[in-house]
Design a protein around this motif. Structure first.
Motif, mmCIF file in Angstrom:
data_model
loop_
_atom_site.group_PDB
_atom_site.id
_atom_site.type_symbol
_atom_site.label_atom_id
_atom_site.label_comp_id
_atom_site.label_asym_id
_atom_site.label_seq_id
_atom_site.Cartn_x
_atom_site.Cartn_y
_atom_site.Cartn_z
ATOM 1 N N ILE A 264 0.817 -1.206 0.000
ATOM 2 C CA ILE A 264 0.000 0.000 0.000
ATOM 3 C C ILE A 264 0.857 1.265 0.000
ATOM 4 O O ILE A 264 0.322 2.369 -0.023
ATOM 5 C CB ILE A 264 -0.956 0.031 1.205
ATOM 6 N N ALA A 265 2.177 1.112 0.016
ATOM 7 C CA ALA A 265 3.083 2.265 0.033
ATOM 8 C C ALA A 265 4.504 1.748 -0.153
ATOM 9 O O ALA A 265 4.749 0.542 -0.193
ATOM 10 C CB ALA A 265 2.958 3.035 1.348
ATOM 11 N N ALA A 266 5.436 2.686 -0.266
ATOM 12 C CA ALA A 266 6.849 2.334 -0.418
ATOM 13 C C ALA A 266 7.494 2.234 0.958
ATOM 14 O O ALA A 266 7.672 3.245 1.637
ATOM 15 C CB ALA A 266 7.573 3.386 -1.260
ATOM 16 N N PRO A 267 7.844 1.022 1.410
ATOM 17 C CA PRO A 267 8.472 0.888 2.726
ATOM 18 C C PRO A 267 9.948 1.248 2.690
ATOM 19 O O PRO A 267 10.639 1.014 1.694
ATOM 20 C CB PRO A 267 8.280 -0.604 3.049
ATOM 21 N N GLY A 268 10.430 1.815 3.791
ATOM 22 C CA GLY A 268 11.849 2.091 3.925
ATOM 23 C C GLY A 268 12.591 0.907 4.505
ATOM 24 O O GLY A 268 12.025 -0.154 4.773
ATOM 25 N N ARG A 269 13.886 1.098 4.711
ATOM 26 C CA ARG A 269 14.733 0.012 5.219
ATOM 27 C C ARG A 269 14.245 -0.494 6.577
ATOM 28 O O ARG A 269 14.204 -1.699 6.823
ATOM 29 C CB ARG A 269 16.177 0.494 5.332
#
Length: 380
Positions: A324-329
């Motif tokens: 549902i979104a761009a996850p970070g590290r």
């Protein structure tokens, strides 16, 4: 007539269990001076060897730090900067881990003068890689007004598209939309017939004059960066570590990214997701419903929670069909390393710090946390 005892004579020390001389145990002779010297020398040698190995390892890690190179960045070397200044600048920017080691390395290699200007380097570089970049001269096209594109964590694909058009004036909205819809490169973790949602890594990217007008080239960089970070955090091992496919782990990471407000909660939220999946419960995550009804910030209604949409995890069990979104590290790492616990609920309470959630085992405990959330007007 008795014999005289020689001067300095000491009788042997014996220990006996009885009167039988056969039971006498003779104690060993005192260690000779030569033996003691050899033992001391051996101990000193071991200490020296261990110390030498530690020092060698320390120096090696500062010549070539462990791990992959980090994000690229523009480093400015001012006019008149000497080796000492350059080494300090690179350490401050995170390019090399130790300015002293880098300085001595440059002198040992008898490196020539470094021209003033902007250099495209990476965090966590080996000293020889950094030296080669510096001696090659300033990067062409990296003027002081180099374009810096910032993509924060948690953006949807549509929001990333809008950010890129907004931040890069030379981008064509149509060409960018085409590059995102029909990407020249797909992530190795991306299943067939899926979009780039969640597969573009949020980071800071630098565009020179040559790439500021190439939308497809930037999409390739975003995908490559996602794959690089995913490999570093062990996404390919998701089936063994958390029992889901790599793509499903990205979905979990995207849910964590949208739900967690502080880093300490990420792994706990991931654990709640896996616990509910294991029990066959609906996830009941508001962020997924917001994605379904396209309400990034507006309050959800009861009709929103009943919408017939595969991303509505209130009336369906299992994960949504995609991120549902761009996850970070940090969220990717949390999805692959969930905290240990049996929680099934969480609600924001700002306790003990702003943004913190309270995690509960039972519905009764959860109702108490929800009441506190509402009392503090935190969005429950």
């Amino acid at each position: 007539m008795s014999e005289r005892t020689p001067a300095g004579y000491r009788p042997p020390v014996v220990v006996t269990d009885g009167d039988d001389p056969g039971d006498w145990d003779w104690l060993p002779r005192r260690t000779s001076t030569l033996t003691r010297v050899l033992i001391i020398a051996a101990c000193a040698g071991v200490v020296l060897l261990v110390g030498s190995l530690w020092l060698k390892g320390w120096i090696d890690d500062r010549l070539d730090p462990p791990g992959d190179e980090g994000p690229e960045l523009v480093v400015n070397i001012p006019s008149g900067a000497g080796i000492n200044d350059i080494a300090r600048i690179l350490e401050d920017e995170g390019v090399v881990p130790n300015s002293t080691v880098f300085r001595y390395y440059l002198r040992f290699k008898d490196a020539g003068d470094v021209q003033a200007g902007n250099y495209l380097l990476h965090e966590n570089m080996s000293v020889w890689r950094a030296k080669d970049v510096l001696l090659a001269g300033p990067a062409p096209g990296l003027a002081d007004d180099s374009r810096r594109v910032v993509l924060p964590e948690g953006l949807t694909l549509a929001q990333i598209q809008a950010e890129l058009v907004s931040q890069v004036a030379t981008f064509s909205a149509d060409d960018l939309a085409r590059a995102l819809a029909f990407p020249p490169l797909r992530s190795q973790y991306q299943p067939a017939n899926s979009t780039l949602e969640g597969m573009l890594f949020p980071d800071t990217y630098l565009l020179d004059d040559a790439t500021a007008g190439d939308e497809a080239a930037l999409v390739v960089r975003l995908v490559n960066q996602f794959d690089a970070v995913a490999a570093e955090v062990g996404l390919a091992d998701a089936p063994d570590t958390v029992g889901v496919s790599p793509y499903e782990a990205v979905i979990v990471a995207s849910l964590v990214e949208k739900e967690a407000l502080i880093d300490e909660d990420r792994a706990k939220i991931a654990r709640v997701i896996y616990n509910r999946l294991g029990m066959g419960w609906p996830l009941q995550i508001d962020a997924a419903v917001r994605y379904a009804v396209n309400k990034p910030t507006d309050p959800l209604t009861l009709s929103d929670l009943d919408v017939d949409n595969p991303y509505n995890v209130y009336n369906r069990t299992g994960l949504p069909p995609g991120p549902i979104a761009a996850p970070g590290r940090a969220s990717l790492a949390a999805a692959l390393n969930p905290a240990e616990g049996f929680w099934l609920f969480y609600a924001r309470t700002d306790d003990p710090v702003p943004g913190a959630h309270t995690f509960s085992l039972t519905a009764e405990e959860h109702e108490v946390a929800v009441a506190l959330c509402r009392e503090r007007e935190l969005g429950c």
